[in-house]
Design an enzyme around this catalytic site. Structure first.
Site, PDB file in Angstrom:
ATOM      1  N   HIS A  24      -7.170   2.949   3.931  1.00  0.00           N
ATOM      2  CA  HIS A  24      -6.939   3.735   5.148  1.00  0.00           C
ATOM      3  C   HIS A  24      -8.233   3.932   5.953  1.00  0.00           C
ATOM      4  CE1 HIS A  24      -3.132   4.840   3.233  1.00  0.00           C
ATOM      5  NE2 HIS A  24      -2.759   5.469   4.339  1.00  0.00           N
ATOM      6  N   CYS A  47     -11.054   2.999   0.291  1.00  0.00           N
ATOM      7  CA  CYS A  47      -9.628   3.305   0.489  1.00  0.00           C
ATOM      8  C   CYS A  47      -9.241   2.515   1.728  1.00  0.00           C
ATOM      9  CB  CYS A  47      -9.427   4.804   0.720  1.00  0.00           C
ATOM     10  SG  CYS A  47      -7.764   5.227   1.291  1.00  0.00           S
ATOM     11  N   GLU A  69      -2.338   9.039   8.226  1.00  0.00           N
ATOM     12  CA  GLU A  69      -0.888   8.761   8.251  1.00  0.00           C
ATOM     13  C   GLU A  69      -0.221   9.474   9.430  1.00  0.00           C
ATOM     14  OE1 GLU A  69       1.284   6.793   6.419  1.00  0.00           O
ATOM     15  OE2 GLU A  69      -0.373   5.911   5.303  1.00  0.00           O
ATOM     16  N   CYS A 111      -4.504  -1.680  -1.720  1.00  0.00           N
ATOM     17  CA  CYS A 111      -4.673  -0.260  -2.007  1.00  0.00           C
ATOM     18  C   CYS A 111      -5.682  -0.118  -3.156  1.00  0.00           C
ATOM     19  CB  CYS A 111      -3.322   0.319  -2.421  1.00  0.00           C
ATOM     20  SG  CYS A 111      -3.400   2.035  -2.927  1.00  0.00           S
ATOM     21  N   ASP A 122       0.873  -1.178   0.000  1.00  0.00           N
ATOM     22  CA  ASP A 122       0.000   0.000   0.000  1.00  0.00           C
ATOM     23  C   ASP A 122       0.913   1.231   0.000  1.00  0.00           C
ATOM     24  OD1 ASP A 122      -2.465   1.544   0.368  1.00  0.00           O
ATOM     25  OD2 ASP A 122      -1.771   1.918   2.404  1.00  0.00           O
ATOM     26  N   SER A 123       0.315   2.413  -0.176  1.00  0.00           N
ATOM     27  CA  SER A 123       1.107   3.636  -0.129  1.00  0.00           C
ATOM     28  C   SER A 123       1.614   3.923   1.291  1.00  0.00           C
ATOM     29  CB  SER A 123       0.252   4.811  -0.580  1.00  0.00           C
ATOM     30  OG  SER A 123      -0.807   5.003   0.339  1.00  0.00           O
TER      31      SER A 123
END
Ligand code: DGL
Length: 272
Positions: free
Chosen positions: A189, A187, A154, A73, A10-11
């Site tokens: 996240h 997403c 994040e 992701c 994932d990012s």
């Protein structure tokens, strides 16, 4: 039977929402995770940039000897699932959008409008709309990009009024104007702020693709005879910038599932 690890990427920390589901559902499988924390977020970047980053990470995972690649992701899945599948014809490469679209397409009713939230890239791609429509063209699907959520997550700004206000900024009008009853967290996240969303909109039914993909992984392992034979060894978590938030989140997941983990910093551009 195959004891090689499964590679996830994932990012940043988002894909960890798949890992906690994985540890519960398939505890014998060993995992290598790559979070591109140095270059997050991906969701507002150009498609070519996202493709280049994704291929670099997938090459790295293949060199590490993974038996399967899971794109944890939505942004990457919406842009370059096919590119990755073509590049590694001998390794199953799974995207996160199809399993969730399948769940919606086969279980939702036409009188129940569905909302999808995600990054700008995912929403612009219309990947959810297209895949849901292919399964059930009668469903109404509305979507909304929520680009400020990933940077806050994040940074670990979650149990906080700023997060609640940001969620309301994106969702208040979107949910009420479109009479949304089912919301897809498009997403990886976003499941990290699912408690905030539930608290603000208790009547919503929430679909979490991180749960759905684990069912697909299990099915794929079974069908291809790739299940691990012995209990998992140590799981390795790589980050391109090993942040405190990344380490803390993984330690929390590992503690809950009593799993052993190690951390490594890896700079993809320098190859070390
Ligand atoms: N977690 C990712 C997703 O599912 C990417 C978020 C980002 O980097 O913008 O889309």
């Amino acid at each position: 039977m195959d004891n090689r690890p499964i590679g996830f990427f994932d990012s940043g920390v988002g894909g960890l929402t798949c890992i906690s589901e994985m540890f519960q559902a398939l505890p014998d499988e060993r995992i290598i995770y790559f979070g591109d924390t140095a270059r997050t977020p991906y969701g507002s970047k150009a498609a070519d940039t996202i493709r280049t980053f994704s291929l670099e990470i997938a090459d790295f995972l293949v060199k590490e000897g993974v038996k399967m690649i899971v794109i944890a992701c939505n942004t990457v899945s919406s842009i370059c699932l096919k590119d990755l599948q073509e590049r590694y014809p001998d390794i199953p490469v799974l995207g996160i959008i199809s399993p969730a679209a399948e769940k919606i397409g086969t279980s939702c009713k036409k009188e129940n409008p569905i909302g999808v939230i995600g990054t700008k890239v995912t929403i612009r791609s219309q990947a959810y709309e297209n895949q849901i429509a292919a399964l059930n063209p009668d469903l109404s699907v509305f979507s909304e990009a929520c680009p400020a959520l990933v940077p806050l997550i994040e940074e670990g700004i979650i149990e906080n009024e700023i997060m609640d206000l940001t969620i309301r900024y994106y969702l208040d009008a979107f949910l009420s104007e479109n009479k949304i009853r089912t919301l897809v967290l498009g997403c990886t996240h976003y499941p990290l702020v699912e408690p905030n969303i539930r608290k603000l909109y208790p009547e919503l039914e929430i679909v979490n693709p991180s749960k759905e993909i684990v069912r697909s992984i299990a099915r794929e392992l079974e069908e291809r005879d790739l299940k691990a034979q012995t209990p998992a060894g140590e799981n390795t978590f790589y980050a391109s910038d090993l942040s405190e938030n990344f380490v803390n989140m993984i330690n929390r997941i590992a503690e809950l599932s009593r799993t052993q983990v190690t951390f490594r910093n890896f700079n993809l551009e320098q190859g070390k």
